[in-house]
Write a protein that holds these residues in place. Structure first.
Motif, PDB file in Angstrom:
ATOM      1  N   PRO A   1       5.257   3.700   2.626  1.00 34.93           N
ATOM      2  CA  PRO A   1       4.316   2.961   2.375  1.00 34.93           C
ATOM      3  C   PRO A   1       4.130   1.632   3.304  1.00 34.93           C
ATOM      4  O   PRO A   1       5.265   1.254   4.182  1.00 34.93           O
TER       5      PRO A   1
ATOM      6  N   GLY B   1       1.727   4.703   5.432  1.00 39.73           N
ATOM      7  CA  GLY B   1       1.235   5.322   4.349  1.00 39.73           C
ATOM      8  C   GLY B   1       1.499   6.958   3.922  1.00 39.73           C
ATOM      9  O   GLY B   1       1.207   7.308   2.860  1.00 39.73           O
ATOM     10  N   CYS B   2       2.069   7.539   4.902  1.00 43.09           N
ATOM     11  CA  CYS B   2       2.468   9.026   4.639  1.00 43.09           C
ATOM     12  C   CYS B   2       4.064   8.970   4.645  1.00 43.09           C
ATOM     13  O   CYS B   2       4.369   9.634   3.841  1.00 43.09           O
TER      14      CYS B   2
ATOM     15  N   TRP C   1       1.277   3.041  -7.881  1.00 41.28           N
ATOM     16  CA  TRP C   1       1.572   4.219  -6.782  1.00 41.28           C
ATOM     17  C   TRP C   1       2.653   5.107  -7.422  1.00 41.28           C
ATOM     18  O   TRP C   1       3.404   4.650  -8.264  1.00 41.28           O
TER      19      TRP C   1
ATOM     20  N   VAL D   1      -5.092  13.367   3.039  1.00 48.29           N
ATOM     21  CA  VAL D   1      -5.438  12.126   3.863  1.00 48.29           C
ATOM     22  C   VAL D   1      -4.340  12.213   5.022  1.00 48.29           C
ATOM     23  O   VAL D   1      -4.675  12.197   6.233  1.00 48.29           O
ATOM     24  N   CYS D   2      -3.175  12.449   4.727  1.00 48.52           N
ATOM     25  CA  CYS D   2      -1.831  12.445   5.570  1.00 48.52           C
ATOM     26  C   CYS D   2      -2.068  13.627   6.651  1.00 48.52           C
ATOM     27  O   CYS D   2      -1.687  13.552   7.760  1.00 48.52           O
TER      28      CYS D   2
ATOM     29  N   SER E   1       0.248  16.265  -6.609  1.00 50.19           N
ATOM     30  CA  SER E   1      -1.117  16.256  -6.201  1.00 50.19           C
ATOM     31  C   SER E   1      -1.957  17.254  -6.893  1.00 50.19           C
ATOM     32  O   SER E   1      -3.392  17.199  -6.880  1.00 50.19           O
TER      33      SER E   1
ATOM     34  N   GLN F   1      -0.288   7.721   0.600  1.00 50.28           N
ATOM     35  CA  GLN F   1      -1.689   8.178   0.448  1.00 50.28           C
ATOM     36  C   GLN F   1      -1.602   9.778  -0.052  1.00 50.28           C
ATOM     37  O   GLN F   1      -0.752  10.209   0.105  1.00 50.28           O
ATOM     38  N   PRO F   2      -2.814  10.039  -0.528  1.00 51.48           N
ATOM     39  CA  PRO F   2      -3.003  11.319  -0.590  1.00 51.48           C
ATOM     40  C   PRO F   2      -2.472  12.407   0.232  1.00 51.48           C
ATOM     41  O   PRO F   2      -2.560  12.210   1.579  1.00 51.48           O
TER      42      PRO F   2
ATOM     43  N   VAL G   1       0.973  -1.196   0.164  1.00 51.83           N
ATOM     44  CA  VAL G   1       0.055  -0.025  -0.101  1.00 51.83           C
ATOM     45  C   VAL G   1       0.874   1.180  -0.032  1.00 51.83           C
ATOM     46  O   VAL G   1       1.766   1.416   1.069  1.00 51.83           O
TER      47      VAL G   1
END
Length: 708
Positions: free
Chosen positions: A450, A446-447, A618, A434-435, A640, A430-431, A427
């Motif tokens: 991964p 995820g921030c 990713w 979200v982080c 982004s 993350q966007p 995974v």
């Protein structure tokens, strides 16, 4: 052995007898060149020569029934005939020779029956012993040696075997000598000549068996009526029979079995054997002189040193003060350590000399044409490869039920790994929104980095396949080590046999990898190509089989099951490139890094991991594939699509998490590189070849005395 002289004549059957420690098997080993003599000569047809120069004309039947038990009688004899009979003979002539041998041995009724073993019923013990003899007989030898051919047989079957040997000697003109232990009177009566050896390796009697009773009666050991001659001779040699002294001898004289050596020496010199009983002729035991050259001289000096130490220890143990209260014989620790070290280096030196002599002999045989002087041209290496390949293929696929049962193991391994790998995936980052909104405790996963469990999945795959592959691969050579030793001693070249066994195993490796993949892919989060993944598993199984080959070449098959566990754990857990990672390994000294370079799990995991990363979408992985060295905060924010104010807010948010304008992930994490996605398969293939090469040298360099 000492002072052993005599003649083994053609067309006669000779029994070699003696108590334990008399050197019966050593005598045959010295004659055939399996052991090196320190002095003495061997004459063949009246000329100085060595039987080792005529290996293709010498038959040796071991005590154990060494043969492949899953084959039939006809298959075993036919294979031996095709391997050892002259190339001038046609296939039809060789086949007729096998059928004639089967008829001569009385095996017509079981020639298409499997030999069988302790689990699978086959032919009887007597029939198996006949097959053991037939394996040498079909090669049409001129001389045949047998090591206890009646061992484990009843008296009736023993007589039949001895009658068979007598027919071989008389009808075919062979020189046949057999080490025999406690034969029945009926079996003993089949022998023409008798060689009696006493403890210590000296001759007590050597000549026609019919003359032995008169010889021992002359020495004061008359054969009692209704007494088995071989049992009586054993009682004399072990001192269990009382000697009847002559009228001119002192009645209180003590007779020792070792005096029989002096009696025979006196007879060989043309004197009355009774003269050997006098103290003047007995004297000390006369060992052969230390004459000789090369390894033989060194072996004799080694024996002398060890014998001196054993005698010194024996004298200490027999000392009157040894074991008494307050006394203790303490060996010199320095001397003991020196003896141990010197013996070790001496053994290494003798071993290296033996290897060099074989290598030099092989080179001269190929370039100059020296070597076997029998004049018989047997199967070429290509023919040997083909014959061994056919035999190995039959072994692997003789029973479809057993073959399918073997694949169940690989199916279960794949299924278990699939269950373990469920929900273990990659995974990515993350966007940004979200982080920034995530609680601090959840911001790292995820921030900052991964969530990556794919390496652990690769680790489980390696452990399972190595365990399954080594256990199966070890049986390829491990279950027939003694058969390999016997065939090699008979002149079979090792390399064609080794390659044939590997080629015969390729279908097993393919089927095993397919069986494992079928269940492994059920729950495995695979995103990359199935074909590349199957190739990875196939090469991993090939490495596992090769490791099994190596282990079974240097140790017994029963020991492989124990050592394979440690072997798998070391390579699949320590040197797998997961922990420590490849990036951490780069900080180690270069000699230490070589251990990971030759690790099959390291390259298998790397090939799997890179292909999986390449197949995922990713952002940080895409940037890496385009050649960007690292994904920085600016790259991530720019990707982004946020406006300038939002971008500034995102950068400040990353700075609040401790991440400034620095790389979040490298080209690939843990030191992997996309450039190695194909190279990893190449390195994995080289590791397979390396283990196969080690297995070959393990077969050649270990148990060398068994292959002579």
């Amino acid at each position: 052995m000492k002072n052993v002289s005599g003649t083994l004549a053609s067309g006669r059957l000779c029994a070699i007898m003696g108590p334990s420690g008399a050197g019966k098997s050593t005598f045959i080993s010295l004659l055939t060149g399996k052991a090196k003599r320190t002095t003495g000569n061997v004459l063949i047809n009246g000329k100085h020569d060595e039987l080792s120069h005529y290996k293709k004309l010498i038959g040796f039947v071991p005590q154990e029934d060494v043969m492949l038990r899953e084959l039939t009688v006809r298959q075993i004899l036919m294979h031996s005939a095709l391997m050892r009979l002259p190339t001038q003979m046609s296939y039809k002539q060789k086949k007729n020779t096998v059928l004639e041998t089967i008829s001569f041995l009385g095996l017509q009724g079981v020639m298409d029956s499997a030999i069988g073993d302790e689990e699978v019923r086959g032919i009887s013990g007597g029939q198996r012993k006949r097959v053991n003899i037939g394996m040498e007989l079909v090669a049409q030898p001129s001389v045949m040696f047998l090591d206890e051919p009646t061992s484990g047989l009843d008296s009736s079957t023993s007589k039949e075997v001895c009658e068979l040997l007598k027919q071989l000697a008389h009808k075919q003109g062979l020189t046949v000598a057999a080490v025999i232990h406690s034969p029945s009177p009926a079996a003993y009566a089949q022998f023409d000549d008798l060689l009696l050896l006493g403890k210590g390796g000296g001759v007590v009697f050597f000549g026609p068996a019919s003359e032995a009773p008169a010889y021992f009666a002359h020495l004061g050991f008359p054969l009692p009526p209704s007494t088995s001659p071989p049992d009586f001779y054993m009682d004399v040699l072990t001192g269990r029979t009382k000697r009847i002294a002559g009228p001119s001898e002192p009645s209180d004289g003590v007779f020792k079995p070792s005096y029989l050596f002096g009696c025979w020496d006196a007879k060989c010199k043309g004197n009355d054997p009774l003269l050997g009983l006098t103290a003047e002729l007995l004297g000390p035991v006369r060992w052969g002189s230390l004459r000789g050259t090369g390894a033989a001289n060194r072996l004799m000096r080694k024996k002398t040193r060890r014998q001196a130490r054993e005698e010194e220890t024996k004298q200490n143990l027999m000392s009157p003060t040894y074991g008494s209260v307050g006394t203790q014989v303490k060996p010199n620790a320095f001397k003991t350590a020196w003896y141990a070290v010197s013996d070790y280096f001496h053994d290494v030196w003798v071993y290296m000399v033996d290897v060099w002599e074989e290598a030099f002999s092989a080179i001269t045989c190929g370039l100059i044409g020296r070597g076997d002087q029998s004049g018989r041209r047997t199967a070429s290496p290509f023919v040997v490869f083909w014959l061994c390949l056919k035999r190995a293929t039959y072994q692997n696929f003789r029973s479809p039920v057993l073959f399918i049962f073997d694949q169940i193991v690989h199916v279960m391994v794949g299924g278990f790994i699939s269950i373990i790998a469920d929900n273990k995936d990659y995974v990515g980052l993350q966007p940004t929104q979200v982080c920034l909104s995530a609680p601090p405790a959840l911001q790292k996963a995820g921030c900052v980095e991964p969530a990556d469990a794919l390496r652990n999945v690769g680790q489980f795959i390696c452990i399972g396949t190595l365990f399954a592959g080594i256990s199966v691969g070890a049986s390829t050579f491990g279950r027939e080590r003694v058969v390999f030793w016997r065939d090699t001693a008979a002149g079979m070249p090792t390399f064609p046999y080794f390659i044939a066994k590997i080629v015969a195993d390729i279908p097993r490796i393919i089927v095993a990898s397919i069986a494992c993949c079928c269940t492994l892919l059920i729950l495995l989060p695979l995103r990359g190509s199935i074909l590349y993944f199957a190739l990875d598993v196939f090469l991993l199984y090939a490495a596992a089989f090769s490791m099994g080959y190596f282990l079974s070449s240097i140790m017994s098959y029963r020991s492989v099951t124990i050592w394979s566990t440690a072997f798998v754990l070391v390579w699949a857990l320590v040197f797998n490139g997961v922990s420590p990672s490849i990036a951490d390994i780069g900080k180690y000294p270069e000699p230490a890094q070589a251990l990971w370079a030759i690790s099959a799990p390291r390259w298998a995991i790397e090939a799997y991991y890179i292909r999986e990363m390449e197949a995922r979408d990713w952002y940080e992985l895409k940037g890496n594939r385009t050649g960007v060295v690292g994904v920085t905060v600016q790259d991530y924010v720019k990707a982004s699509g946020a406006n300038s104010s939002a971008s500034a807010s995102m950068e400040s948010g990353f700075e609040g998490m401790g991440i400034k304008n620095e790389t979040i992930v490298g080209e690939l994490r843990y030191g992997y590189h996309y450039a190695h996605k194909d190279l990893a398969f190449v390195y994995l293939s080289l590791v397979v070849v390396m283990w196969m090469g080690l297995a070959f040298f393990g077969m050649k360099l270990t148990n060398r005395n068994r292959q002579k």
